[in-house]
Design an enzyme around this catalytic site. Structure first.
Site, PDB file in Angstrom:
ATOM      1  N   HIS A   1       0.841  -1.195   0.000  1.00 36.52           N
ATOM      2  CA  HIS A   1       0.000   0.000   0.000  1.00 36.52           C
ATOM      3  C   HIS A   1       0.878   1.248   0.000  1.00 36.52           C
ATOM      4  CE1 HIS A   1      -3.382  -2.465   2.043  1.00 36.52           C
ATOM      5  NE2 HIS A   1      -3.814  -2.122   0.848  1.00 36.52           N
TER       6      HIS A   1
ATOM      7  N   CYS B   1      -3.257   1.087   9.577  1.00 37.57           N
ATOM      8  CA  CYS B   1      -4.297   0.139   9.121  1.00 37.57           C
ATOM      9  C   CYS B   1      -5.354  -0.138  10.178  1.00 37.57           C
ATOM     10  CB  CYS B   1      -3.691  -1.201   8.736  1.00 37.57           C
ATOM     11  SG  CYS B   1      -2.258  -1.126   7.667  1.00 37.57           S
TER      12      CYS B   1
END
Length: 255
Positions: A163, A250
């Site tokens: 990511h 996250c």
């Protein structure tokens, strides 16, 4: 500068042992993960946030990584369409939670895919990483939604990270924590780059919250560098979440 007042987190489920991983660090210890998650919540509260804690969902092993399922901007929430098929159902519960918060809500639709771990907010601009999880259609939909609310976005193609925020974190005050492919990226040249050593690359995913920075435990060089840049740091042990490719950002939605 956007100050945060709240966060949403999701308790890890026992089935997290079967979560998606490329880390080759072994299976998480569930009991330790629960303890670490509680300490993470405590750290969020130390930053002045009121924390909403959602129940675990055994149907979705990766659902504790709640950031991927929703992007909350100061003007709207955007329910994503996660790139990993096994994670798409995670958006149902977070949609219900957002409805209860009574804020404008938008959705990323097929064939667009988007994980919000690929989205980095810098004031009123959003950088979208094009990755295995976020495709150009998803980023295009995001751009249109943000425009509707007077916000802007641009894309960065990823090469080596899962990511975007695996590799960079915006710490406000024009300071950008970065490693690897992002150190010399032309789209990031206007930032003051705080270069993370390759052997501490996991710590590039640190989180600015109201003047403090959450830093993963065990990365002393990065922690020292962030302190030297003028921030108070809070070290948080997230070793069990690292085993599932997850980092500090996250584990919560901050708004």
């Amino acid at each position: 500068m956007n100050l945060f007042t709240r966060a949403i987190v999701k308790t890890p489920c026992r089935n997290m042992l079967n979560g998606i991983s490329t880390a080759s660090l072994g299976k998480p210890d569930y009991d330790l993960a629960l303890k670490q998650h509680k300490n993470y919540i405590f750290a969020l509260k130390q930053c002045g946030l009121t924390v909403i804690v959602l129940d675990p969902d055994e149907n979705f092993p990766d659902s504790t990584f709640i950031e991927d399922a929703c992007l909350i901007t100061p003007r709207c929430a955007i329910i994503t369409n996660p790139g990993a098929p096994s994670r798409r159902g995670e958006t149902i519960q977070i949609s219900e939670t957002i409805k209860e918060l009574d804020m404008p809500c938008e959705n990323i639709q097929n064939p667009g895919t988007l994980d919000a771990g690929d989205i980095m907010m810098v004031k009123d601009h959003y950088f979208a990483g094009l990755s295995d999880r976020t495709n150009i259609e998803g980023a295009s939909q995001l751009n249109l939604i943000l425009k509707k609310y007077g916000l802007t976005s641009s894309t960065i193609a990823l090469k080596n990270v899962l990511h975007l925020k695996t590799g960079i974190s915006y710490l406000e005050n024009n300071n950008l924590l970065a490693f690897g492919e992002f150190l010399t990226h032309p789209l990031l040249s206007n930032f003051n780059i705080l270069a993370v050593d390759q052997d501490e690359s996991y710590a590039a995913n640190s989180v600015w919250i109201n003047g403090k920075v959450l830093v993963p435990m065990g990365f002393p060089k990065t922690n020292k560098m962030i302190k030297a840049a003028g921030y108070q740091t809070i070290e948080v042990d997230v070793s069990e979440f690292r085993k599932l490719d997850g980092g500090l950002s996250c584990l919560s939605l901050r708004f």
